[in-house]
Design a protein around this motif. Structure first.
Motif, PDB file in Angstrom:
ATOM      1  N   LEU A 272      -3.770  -6.019   8.765  1.00 44.49           N
ATOM      2  CA  LEU A 272      -5.074  -5.708   9.100  1.00 44.49           C
ATOM      3  C   LEU A 272      -5.355  -6.096  10.349  1.00 44.49           C
ATOM      4  O   LEU A 272      -6.331  -5.544  10.913  1.00 44.49           O
ATOM      5  CB  LEU A 272      -5.913  -6.448   8.166  1.00 44.49           C
ATOM      6  N   ALA A 273      -4.611  -6.904  11.022  1.00 42.86           N
ATOM      7  CA  ALA A 273      -5.004  -7.257  12.362  1.00 42.86           C
ATOM      8  C   ALA A 273      -4.975  -6.195  13.258  1.00 42.86           C
ATOM      9  O   ALA A 273      -5.581  -6.327  14.414  1.00 42.86           O
ATOM     10  CB  ALA A 273      -4.156  -8.484  12.877  1.00 42.86           C
ATOM     11  N   TRP A 274      -4.244  -5.378  12.839  1.00 44.01           N
ATOM     12  CA  TRP A 274      -3.995  -3.865  13.751  1.00 44.01           C
ATOM     13  C   TRP A 274      -5.453  -3.221  13.921  1.00 44.01           C
ATOM     14  O   TRP A 274      -5.644  -2.696  14.850  1.00 44.01           O
ATOM     15  CB  TRP A 274      -3.026  -3.122  13.419  1.00 44.01           C
ATOM     16  N   ILE A 275      -6.351  -3.372  12.879  1.00 39.95           N
ATOM     17  CA  ILE A 275      -7.317  -2.766  12.980  1.00 39.95           C
ATOM     18  C   ILE A 275      -8.244  -3.305  13.959  1.00 39.95           C
ATOM     19  O   ILE A 275      -8.803  -2.671  14.924  1.00 39.95           O
ATOM     20  CB  ILE A 275      -8.193  -2.820  11.735  1.00 39.95           C
ATOM     21  N   MET A 276      -8.389  -4.559  13.965  1.00 38.76           N
ATOM     22  CA  MET A 276      -9.262  -5.203  15.060  1.00 38.76           C
ATOM     23  C   MET A 276      -8.472  -5.089  16.695  1.00 38.76           C
ATOM     24  O   MET A 276      -9.313  -4.897  17.455  1.00 38.76           O
ATOM     25  CB  MET A 276      -9.462  -6.654  14.755  1.00 38.76           C
ATOM     26  N   PRO A 347       0.141   8.813  -3.250  1.00 40.94           N
ATOM     27  CA  PRO A 347      -0.057  10.135  -2.605  1.00 40.94           C
ATOM     28  C   PRO A 347      -1.135  10.453  -1.478  1.00 40.94           C
ATOM     29  O   PRO A 347      -1.029  11.201  -0.646  1.00 40.94           O
ATOM     30  CB  PRO A 347      -0.272  11.118  -3.883  1.00 40.94           C
ATOM     31  N   ASP A 348      -2.291   9.621  -1.830  1.00 39.34           N
ATOM     32  CA  ASP A 348      -3.355   9.820  -0.778  1.00 39.34           C
ATOM     33  C   ASP A 348      -2.732   9.192   0.431  1.00 39.34           C
ATOM     34  O   ASP A 348      -3.168   9.670   1.624  1.00 39.34           O
ATOM     35  CB  ASP A 348      -4.478   9.045  -1.411  1.00 39.34           C
ATOM     36  N   ILE A 349      -2.227   8.092   0.205  1.00 38.19           N
ATOM     37  CA  ILE A 349      -1.858   7.244   1.496  1.00 38.19           C
ATOM     38  C   ILE A 349      -0.785   8.005   2.301  1.00 38.19           C
ATOM     39  O   ILE A 349      -0.762   8.250   3.533  1.00 38.19           O
ATOM     40  CB  ILE A 349      -1.250   5.880   1.309  1.00 38.19           C
ATOM     41  N   PHE A 406      -6.754   0.451   7.025  1.00 38.18           N
ATOM     42  CA  PHE A 406      -6.771  -0.546   5.940  1.00 38.18           C
ATOM     43  C   PHE A 406      -5.603  -0.218   4.908  1.00 38.18           C
ATOM     44  O   PHE A 406      -4.705  -1.110   4.460  1.00 38.18           O
ATOM     45  CB  PHE A 406      -8.158  -0.606   5.372  1.00 38.18           C
ATOM     46  N   TRP A 407      -5.319   0.986   4.497  1.00 37.30           N
ATOM     47  CA  TRP A 407      -4.499   1.368   3.506  1.00 37.30           C
ATOM     48  C   TRP A 407      -3.164   1.353   4.067  1.00 37.30           C
ATOM     49  O   TRP A 407      -2.066   1.094   3.611  1.00 37.30           O
ATOM     50  CB  TRP A 407      -4.811   2.709   3.010  1.00 37.30           C
ATOM     51  N   LEU A 408      -2.949   1.907   5.533  1.00 42.32           N
ATOM     52  CA  LEU A 408      -1.669   2.095   5.950  1.00 42.32           C
ATOM     53  C   LEU A 408      -0.966   1.053   6.616  1.00 42.32           C
ATOM     54  O   LEU A 408       0.126   0.731   6.603  1.00 42.32           O
ATOM     55  CB  LEU A 408      -1.783   3.129   7.061  1.00 42.32           C
ATOM     56  N   GLY A 430       4.637  -1.319  -2.197  1.00 38.06           N
ATOM     57  CA  GLY A 430       4.041  -2.577  -1.796  1.00 38.06           C
ATOM     58  C   GLY A 430       2.355  -2.796  -1.428  1.00 38.06           C
ATOM     59  O   GLY A 430       2.004  -3.763  -1.072  1.00 38.06           O
ATOM     60  N   PHE A 431       1.761  -1.586  -1.821  1.00 29.57           N
ATOM     61  CA  PHE A 431       0.196  -1.676  -1.607  1.00 29.57           C
ATOM     62  C   PHE A 431      -0.448  -2.502  -2.768  1.00 29.57           C
ATOM     63  O   PHE A 431      -0.902  -2.003  -3.887  1.00 29.57           O
ATOM     64  CB  PHE A 431      -0.478  -0.417  -1.392  1.00 29.57           C
ATOM     65  N   ASN A 432      -0.266  -3.685  -2.602  1.00 32.29           N
ATOM     66  CA  ASN A 432      -0.776  -4.673  -3.892  1.00 32.29           C
ATOM     67  C   ASN A 432      -2.380  -4.914  -3.675  1.00 32.29           C
ATOM     68  O   ASN A 432      -2.979  -6.138  -3.147  1.00 32.29           O
ATOM     69  CB  ASN A 432       0.179  -5.972  -3.731  1.00 32.29           C
ATOM     70  N   TYR A 433      -3.277  -4.031  -3.886  1.00 37.65           N
ATOM     71  CA  TYR A 433      -4.607  -4.213  -3.501  1.00 37.65           C
ATOM     72  C   TYR A 433      -5.290  -5.185  -4.754  1.00 37.65           C
ATOM     73  O   TYR A 433      -6.277  -5.463  -4.531  1.00 37.65           O
ATOM     74  CB  TYR A 433      -5.276  -2.711  -3.988  1.00 37.65           C
ATOM     75  N   LEU A 434      -4.582  -5.541  -5.967  1.00 35.33           N
ATOM     76  CA  LEU A 434      -4.887  -6.467  -6.779  1.00 35.33           C
ATOM     77  C   LEU A 434      -4.543  -8.007  -6.295  1.00 35.33           C
ATOM     78  O   LEU A 434      -4.914  -8.864  -6.922  1.00 35.33           O
ATOM     79  CB  LEU A 434      -4.357  -6.241  -8.267  1.00 35.33           C
ATOM     80  N   GLU A 435      -3.692  -8.021  -5.313  1.00 39.04           N
ATOM     81  CA  GLU A 435      -3.239  -9.406  -4.870  1.00 39.04           C
ATOM     82  C   GLU A 435      -4.481 -10.288  -4.664  1.00 39.04           C
ATOM     83  O   GLU A 435      -4.193 -11.451  -5.001  1.00 39.04           O
ATOM     84  CB  GLU A 435      -2.298  -9.145  -3.877  1.00 39.04           C
TER      85      GLU A 435
END
Length: 457
Positions: A272-276, A347-349, A406-408, A430-435
């Motif tokens: 996520l640091a890449w966003i900022m 699939p969206d990602i 955020f997703w990628l 590995g998109f662990n959104y529940l983590e």
């Protein structure tokens, strides 16, 4: 939500009065006929109730910065069970003709009479304190009172003070609930309150919780007091009164929010640091890109930034609840839940990645366009900004890309052996959104902003 101060004595039927005023925004389970219970319940929802003039005045003098709007009754008891304080005594002396005679019995009678006169126009004194002395916006104040018999008294008070009489509503008037709901949901006030509460949290965290230095070269580590100063600036950035040209202010806020990321080491940046990091680069080099932004994007970036600056409880925090409500959309949140349950987010990602990859390849093939290919999503987006492609000024595209990162950046892409346009094979693991609960909440709320179809040009 926006935060309210409500100065109300609840002389009769507290539950009914509360429902009349806040029934449009708060759950009916919070309403109670017991005043102290009502006060306790409402506080958790950002509505601070004071039951008499003295306590209302004390709140206004000491904690006014904790609320966005004020609701005033006219007729209020001068003080409560704690007894009268010196501030109210001085007011009785200066404005209600109270002159102690030194005889206890006589003074009690005189004081009681002065308090009785004060009660009739107590709301007037609070209003003038707010507007005249403290500069609180009068459009952020609502007068509502069921004491119609005091109308002439309050009118005379304003006339004597050479002040325009504000509109005074009955608590049962429909316009009262409408006024409260409009302010409670106001995007600017909600954004401002969420930022303020988030900054307060950041300033309360110990230096051991600072995580930002993980992205900074060791020799350039930022001191804890400098980070606190940074959040102090952000806390006071947005004025209480919504500015006419708020987009210019929002652009300046993003520049200030992302400023510290200019000192980060790209080799240490991850996820996520890449966003900022990218936002910092883009706002510094493309003055057009953030000229049409909204409260949602600022709220999203603020949440991401604070989570990257500090390591703290992964549960959704109260300031995040305030900001995420800007995105609330029952249908899209349910769509996210259904897709997550059936493993249909990948699939969206994948499509999002391929769409951007193909945009870059399309532009790269045009005469005169200098743009580099890349592998990672944030790299592809940044390559567009560093190119001479017309896409670099596409405000809507880059607003979407900021959400999509955020997703990628929280996914692990795997690309097949084929490198030809539109035949690229990609899978995500590995998109662990529940983590972490805040990651799941953020994903659920920004889903629509991330994957909504763009209109045809």
């Amino acid at each position: 939500m926006s935060y309210f101060l409500w100065v109300e004595d609840f002389e009769n039927e507290a539950r009914v009065t509360a429902a009349n005023v806040f029934g449009g925004v708060l759950d009916e389970g919070l309403f109670d006929d017991k005043r102290q219970a009502l006060k306790y319940n409402f506080k958790s929802q950002g509505v601070f109730i004071e039951l008499n003039f003295q306590d209302g005045l004390d709140f206004i003098c000491s904690k006014l910065d904790t609320v966005d709007y004020v609701i005033l009754d006219i007729d209020l008891p001068a003080y409560g069970d704690d007894g009268i304080n010196q501030d109210v005594l001085n007011l009785l002396v200066n404005f209600e003709g109270y002159q102690p005679q030194g005889v206890e019995s006589e003074d009690e009678a005189l004081q009681k009479n002065a308090c009785s006169e004060l009660k009739k126009i107590a709301g007037f004194y609070l209003y003038t304190k707010l507007v005249v002395e403290l500069g609180f916006p009068k459009e952020h104040i609502l007068f509502c009172s069921n004491h119609g018999e005091n109308t002439q008294t309050i009118q005379q008070a304003f006339k004597t003070a050479r002040m325009a009489l504000p509109k005074i509503y009955q608590k049962s008037d429909d316009v009262v609930q409408q006024w409260v709901k409009q302010r409670y949901d106001d995007p600017y006030s909600r954004l401002r309150r969420g930022i303020i509460e988030g900054c307060k949290l950041a300033k309360s965290l110990p230096k051991e919780n600072v995580y930002f230095n993980n992205f900074i070269p060791k020799q350039d580590s930022i001191q804890h007091e400098d980070i606190i100063s940074y959040f102090q600036i952000l806390e006071n950035f947005l004025p209480l009164r919504e500015p006419e040209n708020k987009l210019a202010l929002y652009k300046l806020f993003i520049r200030t929010l992302s400023h510290e990321w200019g000192a980060t080491d790209p080799k240490k940046i991850k996820e996520l640091a890449w966003i900022m990091k990218n936002v910092r680069n883009w706002v510094s080099h493309n003055s057009l890109l953030f000229s049409c932004i909204d409260e949602k994007l600022l709220a999203y970036l603020f949440i991401i930034n604070l989570r990257l600056m500090f390591d703290f409880d992964s549960k959704v925090q109260s300031y995040e609840t305030i900001l995420l409500a800007l995105f609330s959309h029952a249908l899209t949140e349910q769509l996210f839940k259904d897709k997550a349950k059936n493993d249909l987010l990948k699939p969206d990602i994948a499509k999002t990645y391929l769409d951007l990859k193909n945009k870059v390849l399309d532009e790269k093939g045009k005469d005169g366009v200098k743009i580099n290919d890349g592998f990672y999503f944030n790299e592809l987006a940044n390559n567009i900004q560093q190119s001479n492609s017309h896409l670099k000024d596409d405000k809507q595209l880059f607003s979407e890309l900021i959400y999509q990162m955020f997703w990628l950046t929280t996914s692990n892409p795997y690309v097949g052996t084929s490198n030809q346009k539109k035949t690229l094979e990609i899978k995500f693991y590995g998109f662990n959104y529940l983590e972490k609960p805040y990651i799941e909440a953020l994903a659920r709320h920004i889903y629509h902003c991330s994957f909504s179809p763009r209109p045809n040009p």
